[in-house]
Design an enzyme around this catalytic site. Structure first.
Site, PDB file in Angstrom:
ATOM      1  N   ILE A   7      -7.095   7.661   4.109  1.00 52.38           N
ATOM      2  CA  ILE A   7      -6.660   7.331   2.743  1.00 52.38           C
ATOM      3  C   ILE A   7      -5.974   8.543   2.118  1.00 52.38           C
ATOM      4  CG2 ILE A   7      -7.412   6.536   0.453  1.00 52.38           C
ATOM      5  CD1 ILE A   7      -9.979   5.443   1.873  1.00 52.38           C
ATOM      6  N   ASP A  60      -0.880  18.550   0.690  1.00 48.13           N
ATOM      7  CA  ASP A  60       0.051  17.879  -0.212  1.00 48.13           C
ATOM      8  C   ASP A  60       0.909  16.938   0.640  1.00 48.13           C
ATOM      9  OD1 ASP A  60       2.178  17.127  -1.833  1.00 48.13           O
ATOM     10  OD2 ASP A  60       2.306  19.076  -2.839  1.00 48.13           O
ATOM     11  N   ASN A  87      -1.816   5.540  -0.329  1.00 50.03           N
ATOM     12  CA  ASN A  87      -2.139   5.332  -1.743  1.00 50.03           C
ATOM     13  C   ASN A  87      -1.533   6.395  -2.669  1.00 50.03           C
ATOM     14  OD1 ASN A  87      -3.911   4.634  -4.178  1.00 50.03           O
ATOM     15  ND2 ASN A  87      -4.597   6.705  -3.657  1.00 50.03           N
ATOM     16  N   ARG A 121       5.352   7.520   9.606  1.00 52.71           N
ATOM     17  CA  ARG A 121       6.024   8.032  10.820  1.00 52.71           C
ATOM     18  C   ARG A 121       5.063   8.823  11.705  1.00 52.71           C
ATOM     19  NH1 ARG A 121       7.535   8.891  14.816  1.00 52.71           N
ATOM     20  NH2 ARG A 121       9.501   9.617  15.697  1.00 52.71           N
ATOM     21  N   TYR A 153      10.314   5.158 -11.449  1.00 48.56           N
ATOM     22  CA  TYR A 153       9.037   4.710 -10.890  1.00 48.56           C
ATOM     23  C   TYR A 153       9.197   3.315 -10.281  1.00 48.56           C
ATOM     24  CZ  TYR A 153       4.194   3.292 -10.423  1.00 48.56           C
ATOM     25  OH  TYR A 153       3.001   2.842  -9.916  1.00 48.56           O
ATOM     26  N   LYS A 157       8.702   1.999  -6.323  1.00 52.12           N
ATOM     27  CA  LYS A 157       7.786   0.938  -5.890  1.00 52.12           C
ATOM     28  C   LYS A 157       8.547  -0.226  -5.261  1.00 52.12           C
ATOM     29  CE  LYS A 157       3.919   3.015  -6.711  1.00 52.12           C
ATOM     30  NZ  LYS A 157       2.982   3.310  -5.607  1.00 52.12           N
ATOM     31  N   VAL A 186      -4.011  -0.890 -14.203  1.00 52.78           N
ATOM     32  CA  VAL A 186      -5.266  -0.380 -13.649  1.00 52.78           C
ATOM     33  C   VAL A 186      -5.569   0.927 -14.371  1.00 52.78           C
ATOM     34  CG1 VAL A 186      -6.438   0.424 -11.571  1.00 52.78           C
ATOM     35  CG2 VAL A 186      -4.677  -1.343 -11.390  1.00 52.78           C
TER      36      VAL A 186
HETATM   37  C1  8X3 Z   1       1.312   0.957 -12.143  1.00 50.78           C
HETATM   38  C2  8X3 Z   1       1.337  -0.284 -12.931  1.00 50.78           C
HETATM   39  O1  8X3 Z   1       1.949  -1.341 -15.110  1.00 50.78           O
HETATM   40  O2  8X3 Z   1       2.311   1.041 -14.972  1.00 50.78           O
HETATM   41  O3  8X3 Z   1       1.861   0.822 -10.912  1.00 50.78           O
HETATM   42  O4  8X3 Z   1       3.746  -0.443 -13.792  1.00 50.78           O
HETATM   43  S1  8X3 Z   1       2.398  -0.224 -14.249  1.00 50.78           S
END
Ligand code: 8X3
Length: 252
Positions: A7, A60, A87, A121, A153, A157, A186
């Site tokens: 993890i 890191d 993660n 990888r 961000y 993702k 979350v």
């Molecule tokens: C985090 C969730 O709601 O900040 O990946 O995009 S949010």
């Protein structure tokens, strides 16, 4: 579960939740993060509570050389990783795309995309050789659609989704499985880092709604890992009941 689970970003939040869940089910864990003290405390907790076997591998994830030599340093009995939970991830700032800091975005892109790719990888070829393995990437609802102040961000993702789908395609003739778990709201340290340490702003994100916890997401990660081998959970979008999209939330 008689498996070795690796993890990244395991010292807090969803990563620590996954460590607790897998340890409670009898898995052996290789835990990675930068913060050795937090990792050691978690190791002690999980050994005491579950008698779990834990190996700490602090580095890191953005440091490719450190990642390579850390993995090469694994004792033989820890080398056959069954499950990789990618993660480690973060966001810094809520700036507009035309105004934000390229240096901060380098950190976000290097962690969320390039480090995830590097870990994949480094670890997946061994899984292919052993004909056994599961890669579980922690994506986000942010990868489904861009939202204000989330440009970079959200892009990282979306990249996690493409990398997960691409890897699933590349591994289709193997017994390996690839899962992309996409959490919504979350409550972890995530928003504190997003707001550069401003706890009040971070708390506001979860005001008037019951957010999920790292442990809730860990349940879904474990579920994906524990379904029968012939079954592949490709993706899971998981959010609080009063959230509908990355931006539509009903606060009471
Ligand atoms: C985090 C969730 O709601 O900040 O990946 O995009 S949010």
């Amino acid at each position: 579960m008689d498996k070795i689970v690796f993890i990244t970003g395991a010292s807090s939040g969803i990563g620590a939740g996954c460590a607790r869940k897998f340890a409670s089910q009898g898995a052996s864990l290789i835990l990675n993060a930068r913060n050795v003290n937090k990792l050691s405390a978690l190791k002690e907790e999980l050994e005491k509570q579950y008698g779990a076997k834990i190996y700490l591998l602090p580095f890191d994830v953005r440091d490719r050389k450190a990642a390579t030599s850390a993995l090469e340093s694994l004792p033989k009995e820890w080398q056959s990783i069954d499950i990789l939970v990618n993660n480690a991830g973060l966001v810094i700032g809520t700036d507009k795309e035309q105004e934000g800091s390229l240096d901060e975005w380098d950190i976000v892109i290097d962690t969320n995309i390039k480090a995830l790719l590097a870990m994949t990888r480094l670890i997946v070829p061994g899984m292919v050789e052993r004909k056994r393995g599961h890669i579980i990437n922690i994506g986000s609802i942010a990868g489904d659609a861009a939202y204000p102040g989330g440009s970079v961000y959200c892009a990282t993702k979306a990249a996690v989704k493409a990398l997960s789908d691409g890897l699933r395609i590349d591994l289709v003739d193997t017994p390996l499985r690839v899962t992309n778990i996409k959490p919504g709201l979350v409550e972890t340290n995530f928003s504190v880092i997003r707001f550069r340490g401003d706890k009040e702003k971070a708390d506001n994100v979860y005001k008037g709604i019951r957010p999920l916890t790292g442990d809730d997401i860990a349940e879904t990660v474990y579920f994906a890992a524990s379904v029968p081998e012939y079954m592949q959970i490709a993706e899971m979008l998981v959010m609080p009941t009063y959230q509908a999209t990355g931006t539509i939330v009903s606060r009471k």
